[in-house]
Scaffold this active site. Structure first.
Site, mmCIF file in Angstrom:
data_model
loop_
_atom_site.group_PDB
_atom_site.id
_atom_site.type_symbol
_atom_site.label_atom_id
_atom_site.label_comp_id
_atom_site.label_asym_id
_atom_site.label_seq_id
_atom_site.Cartn_x
_atom_site.Cartn_y
_atom_site.Cartn_z
ATOM 1 N N LEU A 94 -16.272 2.484 66.087
ATOM 2 C CA LEU A 94 -15.864 2.057 64.743
ATOM 3 C C LEU A 94 -15.178 3.186 63.978
ATOM 4 O O LEU A 94 -15.565 4.349 64.083
ATOM 5 C CB LEU A 94 -17.082 1.617 63.932
ATOM 6 C CG LEU A 94 -17.786 0.323 64.319
ATOM 7 C CD1 LEU A 94 -18.773 -0.063 63.219
ATOM 8 C CD2 LEU A 94 -16.822 -0.810 64.588
ATOM 9 N N HIS A 110 -27.917 -2.660 71.729
ATOM 10 C CA HIS A 110 -27.625 -1.822 72.898
ATOM 11 C C HIS A 110 -28.597 -2.197 74.022
ATOM 12 O O HIS A 110 -29.802 -2.323 73.773
ATOM 13 C CB HIS A 110 -27.751 -0.332 72.538
ATOM 14 C CG HIS A 110 -27.395 0.548 73.692
ATOM 15 N ND1 HIS A 110 -26.089 0.772 74.077
ATOM 16 C CD2 HIS A 110 -28.174 1.198 74.590
ATOM 17 C CE1 HIS A 110 -26.073 1.544 75.144
ATOM 18 N NE2 HIS A 110 -27.329 1.823 75.474
HETATM 19 C C1 GAR Z 1 -24.627 -6.884 75.856
HETATM 20 O O1 GAR Z 1 -25.481 -6.588 76.938
HETATM 21 C C2 GAR Z 1 -24.733 -5.795 74.801
HETATM 22 O O2 GAR Z 1 -26.016 -5.276 74.654
HETATM 23 C C3 GAR Z 1 -23.802 -4.755 75.372
HETATM 24 O O3 GAR Z 1 -22.705 -5.507 75.843
HETATM 25 C C4 GAR Z 1 -23.162 -6.789 76.283
HETATM 26 C C5 GAR Z 1 -22.321 -7.867 75.648
HETATM 27 O O4 GAR Z 1 -22.647 -9.133 76.160
HETATM 28 N N1 GAR Z 1 -23.434 -3.781 74.377
HETATM 29 C C6 GAR Z 1 -23.248 -2.509 74.662
HETATM 30 O O5 GAR Z 1 -23.317 -2.048 75.791
HETATM 31 C C7 GAR Z 1 -22.931 -1.625 73.462
HETATM 32 N N2 GAR Z 1 -23.016 -0.238 73.804
HETATM 33 P P1 GAR Z 1 -22.260 -10.472 75.398
HETATM 34 O O6 GAR Z 1 -20.774 -10.383 75.068
HETATM 35 O O7 GAR Z 1 -22.538 -11.557 76.408
HETATM 36 O O8 GAR Z 1 -23.108 -10.569 74.164
#
Ligand code: GAR
Length: 200
Positions: A94, A110
């Site tokens: 961001l 996360h």
């Molecule tokens: C999720 O597992 C979230 O925790 C992760 O990306 C994925 C998105 O899945 N976020 C990160 O790694 C942030 N550092 P989604 O689009 O199916 O919600």
């Protein structure tokens, strides 16, 4: 009514969990006012459309430089006039200006138990690959307020999930989503909507 803007980059299963939780009352007094993606083809945008939620794609390559991209991103968020910005799988660092402007009003999910497997380079499947490579027996997910660092803001909620023998990164990712992410993210949003949580 808590107005939330949800920022996404991919499939949007966490967005879906928020939509479903508002529909079935697990999240009260909350409205998703906008979904913003940095990927024009993110499936999350389809989910927004199917649910009649306003959406916008703000894509880096459509702008001359990072600054113009950042300005557009901030404008897209500002236009929605959100009380809370939810990073639900948003894989863009961001702009500092946005963090300052919305301090205490941005949360992130996360997919690990912070401070393990977090920070620069740890996102999506990479987090689960690292957890398996290290051989941890327990992992999980964390919801935290966003500050200037990467995954360094105050922790709001965490939930542990067991690693099982034979897990691949994909299998573990799915278990962490089902048993942790899709539960604690809606839970935190509801707690914020009910005034139970705020950054001091
Ligand atoms: C999720 O597992 C979230 O925790 C992760 O990306 C994925 C998105 O899945 N976020 C990160 O790694 C942030 N550092 P989604 O689009 O199916 O919600």
């Amino acid at each position: 009514m808590l107005r939330i803007a949800v920022l996404v980059s991919g499939g949007g299963t966490n967005l879906q969990a928020i939509i479903d939780s508002i529909a079935d009352g697990r999240i009260k007094d909350t409205q998703i006012v906008k979904v913003i993606s940095n990927k024009a083809d993110a499936y999350a945008l389809k989910r927004a459309e199917e649910n009649g939620i306003a959406s916008e794609a703000v894509v880096r390559k459509d702008f001359l430089d990072k600054e113009a991209f950042h300005e557009a991103l901030i404008r897209a968020v500002d236009e929605a006039q959100p009380d809370l910005v939810v990073l639900a799988g948003f894989l863009v660092v961001l702009p500092l200006k946005m963090i300052e402007k919305y301090r205490g009003r941005i949360i992130n999910i996360h997919p690990s138990l912070i401070p393990s497997f977090c920070g620069n380079g740890f996102y999506g499947l990479k987090v689960h690959e690292a957890a398996l490579a290290r051989g941890v027996k327990v992992t999980g997910a964390t919801v935290h307020f966003v500050d200037e660092g990467t995954d360094t803001g105050p922790i709001i909620a965490q939930k542990a999930v067991e690693v099982q023998e034979g897990d691949t990164a994909e299998i573990l990712q799915k278990r962490v989503m089902e048993q942790a992410e899709w539960i604690i993210l809606p839970g935190v949003i509801n707690d914020i909507a009910c005034g139970k949580i705020q950054l001091k």
